[in-house]
Design a protein around this motif. Structure first.
Motif, short mmCIF file in Angstrom:
data_model
loop_
_atom_site.label_atom_id
_atom_site.label_comp_id
_atom_site.label_asym_id
_atom_site.label_seq_id
_atom_site.Cartn_x
_atom_site.Cartn_y
_atom_site.Cartn_z
N ASP A 26 32.92 24.59 23.27
CA ASP A 26 33.35 25.98 23.35
C ASP A 26 34.57 26.18 24.25
OD1 ASP A 26 32.32 25.62 25.88
OD2 ASP A 26 30.87 27.26 25.78
N GLY A 27 35.26 25.07 24.59
CA GLY A 27 36.49 25.19 25.36
C GLY A 27 36.30 25.26 26.85
N ARG A 28 35.09 24.97 27.33
CA ARG A 28 34.85 25.01 28.78
C ARG A 28 34.63 23.61 29.33
NH1 ARG A 28 30.47 29.70 29.59
NH2 ARG A 28 29.68 28.84 27.63
N LEU A 29 34.94 23.47 30.62
CA LEU A 29 34.93 22.14 31.23
C LEU A 29 33.59 21.45 31.13
CD1 LEU A 29 36.91 22.47 34.59
CD2 LEU A 29 37.78 22.33 32.26
N HIS A 30 32.51 22.20 31.31
CA HIS A 30 31.21 21.55 31.37
C HIS A 30 30.82 20.91 30.05
CE1 HIS A 30 30.03 25.30 29.49
NE2 HIS A 30 28.79 24.86 29.31
N GLN A 31 31.46 21.32 28.95
CA GLN A 31 31.20 20.67 27.67
C GLN A 31 32.27 19.63 27.32
OE1 GLN A 31 30.59 23.67 24.62
NE2 GLN A 31 28.40 23.51 24.97
N TRP A 32 33.28 19.55 28.13
CA TRP A 32 34.40 18.64 27.84
C TRP A 32 34.32 17.35 28.64
CZ3 TRP A 32 39.19 18.98 31.21
CH2 TRP A 32 40.16 18.04 30.82
N ILE A 33 34.12 17.45 29.94
CA ILE A 33 34.10 16.26 30.79
C ILE A 33 32.85 15.44 30.49
CG2 ILE A 33 34.03 15.42 33.17
CD1 ILE A 33 35.61 17.93 33.97
N LYS A 34 33.05 14.18 30.23
CA LYS A 34 31.94 13.29 29.88
C LYS A 34 31.31 12.68 31.13
CE LYS A 34 34.00 11.82 25.46
NZ LYS A 34 32.97 12.41 24.59
N GLY A 35 30.00 12.52 31.08
CA GLY A 35 29.29 11.76 32.09
C GLY A 35 29.03 10.36 31.57
N MET A 36 28.61 9.47 32.45
CA MET A 36 28.33 8.10 32.02
C MET A 36 27.23 8.07 30.95
SD MET A 36 30.41 5.97 33.47
CE MET A 36 29.65 4.35 33.32
#
Length: 334
Positions: A26-36
């Motif tokens: 949805d264009g927000r950071l929490h859905q963009w930045i990947k975790g390990m």
């Protein structure tokens, strides 16, 4: 052995806080930045490493809490930068997690940071590194980890800071007031390869200034930087470091901000930079070809007012660097 396993074996643990990614992006950071946990082996453009240590602070600090506050704040930010008309989401950012700190032993925690940083530098040699502190003592550790990987290369440092951080480690220990002196006296970095921008007012003792002069540290006051243009001053320092050294490490002590803009920074002072000045400098840093290693330190979310203005300024600062990277790559058509 896969990179994931090597990272875990380096003492890097998953953050206490992570976002559940449900539904379409949805264009927000929490859905963009990947975790390990959701990384599929793509080559990241930037890797994040949390450095949650502040027991080593001279003054009482909860900067160890910032890495988690940084992640919690992602939902309030979009990947689109309206000022520069660019969407950052074409870049791949990987959050590797936090270095696991020892409960009481500062020296052991510093050794763990050095080892973890060395591992991240080794595993992701083509990505930009972003360390999220933690107090400024962590910078000496990450730079030592970088030197360990490249022992025959010279390292330069651009430091945005109100303070020189040249206190004597024999009196102050490996604290947040001594990282630059630790690196000079440890033979890791030459004094003449350190550029400190943002010094102002009444916050650096004469003996520290004398030490800086003796070792050739490039001390650039905020007054002088404003006269010459802060962006131009930062660009000139990076250009000089690129000519003098093999690698440039950039460290952003958030106390470079005026206390009115950074109430959640223990050592912030009157007369510092405005957020706009810092953001413009960071956009320049993000677009400079020497950008490879950067950290953000000394932001204490426990001292922040309810609206979290300092934490938000910290996230914004990080995104300005990413925006600089994105602008360069979009111009190149990457």
């Amino acid at each position: 052995m896969e990179a994931k396993q090597r990272v875990m074996q380096a003492g890097i643990v998953q953050p206490e806080w992570s976002w559940r990614k449900e539904g379409p992006f949805d264009g927000r950071l929490h859905q963009w930045i990947k975790g390990m946990y959701d990384w599929q082996g793509e080559n990241p453009d930037l890797v994040i490493l949390g450095l949650p240590l502040s027991r080593s602070s001279i003054s009482v600090s909860g900067a160890s809490e910032y890495a988690e506050a940084f992640r919690r704040g992602w939902k309030g930010f979009s990947t689109y930068n309206i000022d520069e008309d660019i969407d950052l989401s074409f870049l791949t950012i990987l959050d590797t997690g936090n270095v696991k700190m020892h409960g009481t032993d500062i020296g052991e925690s510093h050794r763990r940071i050095e080892h973890a940083a060395h591992t991240i530098f080794s595993e992701f040699q083509h990505a930009v590194f972003a360390g999220i502190g933690g107090d400024h003592s962590v910078t000496a550790c990450t730079v030592r980890g970088l030197k360990k990987l490249h022992p025959d290369e010279t390292i330069g440092i651009l430091q945005l800071d109100t303070h020189l951080d040249l206190r004597d480690p024999t009196e102050n220990g490996p604290s947040n007031g001594t990282p630059m002196r630790q690196l000079i006296e440890g033979g890791i970095v030459q004094g003449s390869h350190i550029y400190t921008i943002g010094l102002h007012g009444y916050f650096n003792a004469p003996d520290l200034v004398a030490y800086g002069k003796k070792h050739g540290v490039n001390m650039i006051s905020l007054k002088k930087a404003r006269q010459n243009g802060i962006v131009q001053t930062v660009r000139a320092a990076l250009n000089e470091l690129s000519q003098k050294t093999d690698r440039t490490y950039i460290t952003i002590d958030m106390d470079v901000l005026d206390i009115g803009f950074a109430p959640g920074v223990p050592a912030s002072t009157p007369g510092g930079m405005s957020t706009q000045e810092l953001f413009e400098a960071l956009l320049e840093i993000g677009s400079h070809p020497s950008l490879k290693y950067i950290d953000f330190v000394c932001l204490d979310p426990t001292k922040d007012p309810a609206a979290s203005p300092t934490v938000k300024a910290g996230i914004y600062s990080f995104l300005q660097v990413v925006s600089g990277m994105a602008l360069v790559r979009s111009r190149k058509g990457e």
